[in-house]
Design a protein around this motif. Sequence first.
Motif, PDB file in Angstrom:
ATOM      1  N   HIS A   8       0.836  -1.204   0.000  1.00  0.00           N
ATOM      2  CA  HIS A   8       0.000   0.000   0.000  1.00  0.00           C
ATOM      3  C   HIS A   8       0.870   1.253   0.000  1.00  0.00           C
ATOM      4  O   HIS A   8       0.633   2.189  -0.746  1.00  0.00           O
ATOM      5  N   ASN A  14      -2.460   2.491  -5.212  1.00  0.00           N
ATOM      6  CA  ASN A  14      -3.184   1.702  -4.209  1.00  0.00           C
ATOM      7  C   ASN A  14      -3.864   2.615  -3.195  1.00  0.00           C
ATOM      8  O   ASN A  14      -5.004   2.375  -2.794  1.00  0.00           O
ATOM      9  N   ARG A  17      -6.904   4.187  -4.881  1.00  0.00           N
ATOM     10  CA  ARG A  17      -8.009   3.219  -4.987  1.00  0.00           C
ATOM     11  C   ARG A  17      -8.719   3.053  -3.649  1.00  0.00           C
ATOM     12  O   ARG A  17      -9.951   2.982  -3.595  1.00  0.00           O
ATOM     13  N   LEU A  18      -7.940   2.974  -2.581  1.00  0.00           N
ATOM     14  CA  LEU A  18      -8.534   2.807  -1.252  1.00  0.00           C
ATOM     15  C   LEU A  18      -9.397   4.018  -0.895  1.00  0.00           C
ATOM     16  O   LEU A  18     -10.507   3.872  -0.395  1.00  0.00           O
ATOM     17  N   ARG A  21     -12.619   3.805  -2.913  1.00  0.00           N
ATOM     18  CA  ARG A  21     -13.540   2.792  -2.363  1.00  0.00           C
ATOM     19  C   ARG A  21     -14.185   3.265  -1.074  1.00  0.00           C
ATOM     20  O   ARG A  21     -15.247   2.773  -0.686  1.00  0.00           O
ATOM     21  N   SER A  22     -13.556   4.207  -0.392  1.00  0.00           N
ATOM     22  CA  SER A  22     -14.091   4.712   0.865  1.00  0.00           C
ATOM     23  C   SER A  22     -15.251   5.674   0.663  1.00  0.00           C
ATOM     24  O   SER A  22     -15.929   6.028   1.618  1.00  0.00           O
ATOM     25  N   VAL A  49      -4.576  -1.762   5.862  1.00  0.00           N
ATOM     26  CA  VAL A  49      -5.227  -1.719   4.541  1.00  0.00           C
ATOM     27  C   VAL A  49      -6.057  -2.973   4.330  1.00  0.00           C
ATOM     28  O   VAL A  49      -7.180  -2.906   3.826  1.00  0.00           O
ATOM     29  N   ASP A  50      -5.543  -4.123   4.746  1.00  0.00           N
ATOM     30  CA  ASP A  50      -6.314  -5.361   4.636  1.00  0.00           C
ATOM     31  C   ASP A  50      -7.606  -5.256   5.451  1.00  0.00           C
ATOM     32  O   ASP A  50      -8.681  -5.603   4.966  1.00  0.00           O
ATOM     33  N   THR A  53     -10.005  -2.811   3.771  1.00  0.00           N
ATOM     34  CA  THR A  53     -10.560  -3.425   2.565  1.00  0.00           C
ATOM     35  C   THR A  53     -11.674  -4.399   2.923  1.00  0.00           C
ATOM     36  O   THR A  53     -12.720  -4.426   2.275  1.00  0.00           O
ATOM     37  N   ARG A  54     -11.463  -5.187   3.960  1.00  0.00           N
ATOM     38  CA  ARG A  54     -12.508  -6.123   4.414  1.00  0.00           C
ATOM     39  C   ARG A  54     -13.756  -5.354   4.861  1.00  0.00           C
ATOM     40  O   ARG A  54     -14.878  -5.761   4.568  1.00  0.00           O
ATOM     41  N   ASP A  57     -15.812  -4.003   2.000  1.00  0.00           N
ATOM     42  CA  ASP A  57     -16.588  -5.015   1.289  1.00  0.00           C
ATOM     43  C   ASP A  57     -17.999  -5.168   1.860  1.00  0.00           C
ATOM     44  O   ASP A  57     -18.861  -5.767   1.231  1.00  0.00           O
TER      45      ASP A  57
END
Length: 92
Positions: A8, A14, A17-18, A21-22, A49-50, A53-54, A57
Amino acid sequence: MTTNATTHQSDPANRTRLRWRSRRGLLENDLILTRFLDAHGDDLSDDDVDALTRLLDLADQPLLDLILARREPEGEVDLPNVHALLVRLRQA
């Protein structure tokens, strides 16, 4: 053995993108996540970041319930790194 895995922190795309997505449908989520990323986005570890990301989702209402501590993580998001990130998100 060396790996060329992109983390990240090493890839600005990256991080972009994060942040994208937020952007959420619920204004409350959008405000909390944006404020959090503004304050901590450059310091997130790969575990953070993991975890984020979870969480991203999830649908908006379950995500808001977790952020506001109305419920605790279950199933696939019931992980130590997710719990740790939620503590930080709740303080944002």
